[in-house]
Design an enzyme around this catalytic site. Structure first.
Site, PDB file in Angstrom:
ATOM      1  CG  ASP A 190     -79.414  19.123  38.859  1.00 19.63           C
ATOM      2  OD1 ASP A 190     -80.057  20.112  39.267  1.00 19.63           O
ATOM      3  OD2 ASP A 190     -79.728  18.483  37.838  1.00 19.63           O
ATOM      4  CG  HIS A 195     -84.319  16.417  40.364  1.00 14.30           C
ATOM      5  ND1 HIS A 195     -84.993  15.657  39.434  1.00 14.30           N
ATOM      6  CD2 HIS A 195     -83.640  17.371  39.668  1.00 14.30           C
ATOM      7  CE1 HIS A 195     -84.723  16.114  38.222  1.00 14.30           C
ATOM      8  NE2 HIS A 195     -83.911  17.147  38.333  1.00 14.30           N
ATOM      9  CB  ILE A 210     -88.778  13.048  38.576  1.00 14.31           C
ATOM     10  CG1 ILE A 210     -88.141  14.375  38.122  1.00 14.31           C
ATOM     11  CG2 ILE A 210     -90.287  13.082  38.402  1.00 14.31           C
ATOM     12  CD1 ILE A 210     -88.364  14.700  36.647  1.00 14.31           C
ATOM     13  N   GLY A 213     -82.403  13.393  35.544  1.00 13.77           N
ATOM     14  CA  GLY A 213     -82.081  12.703  34.303  1.00 13.77           C
ATOM     15  C   GLY A 213     -80.618  12.318  34.248  1.00 13.77           C
TER      16      GLY A 213
END
Length: 286
Positions: A190, A195, A210, A213
């Site tokens: 990913d 991120h 962040i 998830g």
């Protein structure tokens, strides 16, 4: 461009080819923080194959979430900057092998319109199959496209969330993350710049990148794996979580666990910010 509901619902892509080796499964385990204690023999089974005494390498069940990274029913025109993960629900039909060549069949289960200023939810299904055509895992993924509501699609019909018990948790597990956790995890596939790129994160409404998830999803799997599953990946039959708030790399996530028979309910909290990051979690064990 608004989402074209009928066209999106018709998307389907079968027979997508993927493969992995022990390198990828060890990288994933490390990417979700396993092996932080290099002397922990139980976690070493997921990140190290041994030398003088070879050990049987184990695969974290939620490796299934990245095993066919990029598998898709087809392109959907949404504002990528505003897209975040909503939920993952993986059913495990067989334990994942350490190395494999697989195929992935992808389709769209639903597209839900939350309103012009509230976004859209896209529900995708991917089935992973081994080289014999047997199902390994079924992945149900929801994405929250925060900038793409108001296209005129249905607003009802999303799966009901798992109900968390009202009693106090039976157990709480703290799992820490590293400040560079997202930079490690992104190597599992990913590469979303949300991120890793501070400028991209700011444009998406966050003051810094962040954690993925799906990395948090892996942390929630670890919480059950190291407790009620006793580090046995074959014990997992299903693992479901909803992402309610982002985790920032470097934070500690406290997972509250409730055991009712073979069903483990779970929620995750970041105590330092008094925020719940995982809700309505459920693991079904053998």
């Amino acid at each position: 461009m608004p989402i074209k509901y009928d066209e999106v619902m018709a998307l389907r892509n079968v027979g997508q080819k993927y493969s992995w080796t022990d390198r990828e499964v060890m990288l994933y385990a490390y990417g979700i923080g396993m092996g932080a204690d290099p002397m922990d023999q139980k976690e070493l089974s997921f990140v190290n194959e041994g030398y003088f005494t070879p050990r049987e390498l184990k695969v974290v069940p939620t490796y299934a979430s990245v095993a066919a990274w990029g598998a898709s029913a087809g392109p959907i025109d949404v504002n990528r900057v505003m897209v975040v993960d909503g939920e993952r629900d993986i059913t495990f039909h067989k334990p994942l092998p350490v190395a494999a060549s697989i195929t992935a069949d992808s389709s769209i289960l639903g597209v839900f319109d939350k309103g012009k200023d509230k976004g859209a939810v896209i529900l995708r299904k991917t089935v992973l199959k081994n080289d014999k055509g047997e199902d390994l895992a079924t992945l149900i993924a929801s994405q929250f496209a925060r900038g793409d509501g108001g296209f005129g699609g249905p607003s009802e019909g999303q799966p009901e969330p798992h109900a968390i018990p009202k009693r106090a948790p039976d157990m709480t597990v703290d799992i820490s993350t590293r400040p560079d956790q997202a930079l490690i995890y992104r190597l599992c596939g990913d590469r979303n710049p949300l991120h890793s790129d501070p400028e991209f994160a700011r444009r998406a409404g966050f003051d810094r990148p962040i954690l993925h998830g799906m990395c948090t999803y892996g942390l929630s799997c670890r919480a059950v794996l190291q407790t009620y599953a006793d580090y046995d990946p074959s014990a997992f039959k299903q693992h479901v979580t909803r992402f309610s708030s982002p985790v920032f790399p470097g934070e500690t996530v406290s997972f509250d666990l409730w055991k009712d028979g073979n069903v483990i309910s779970l929620e995750g909290r970041v105590k330092s910010r008094n925020v719940t990051v995982i809700r309505n979690g459920k693991t079904v064990l053998a």
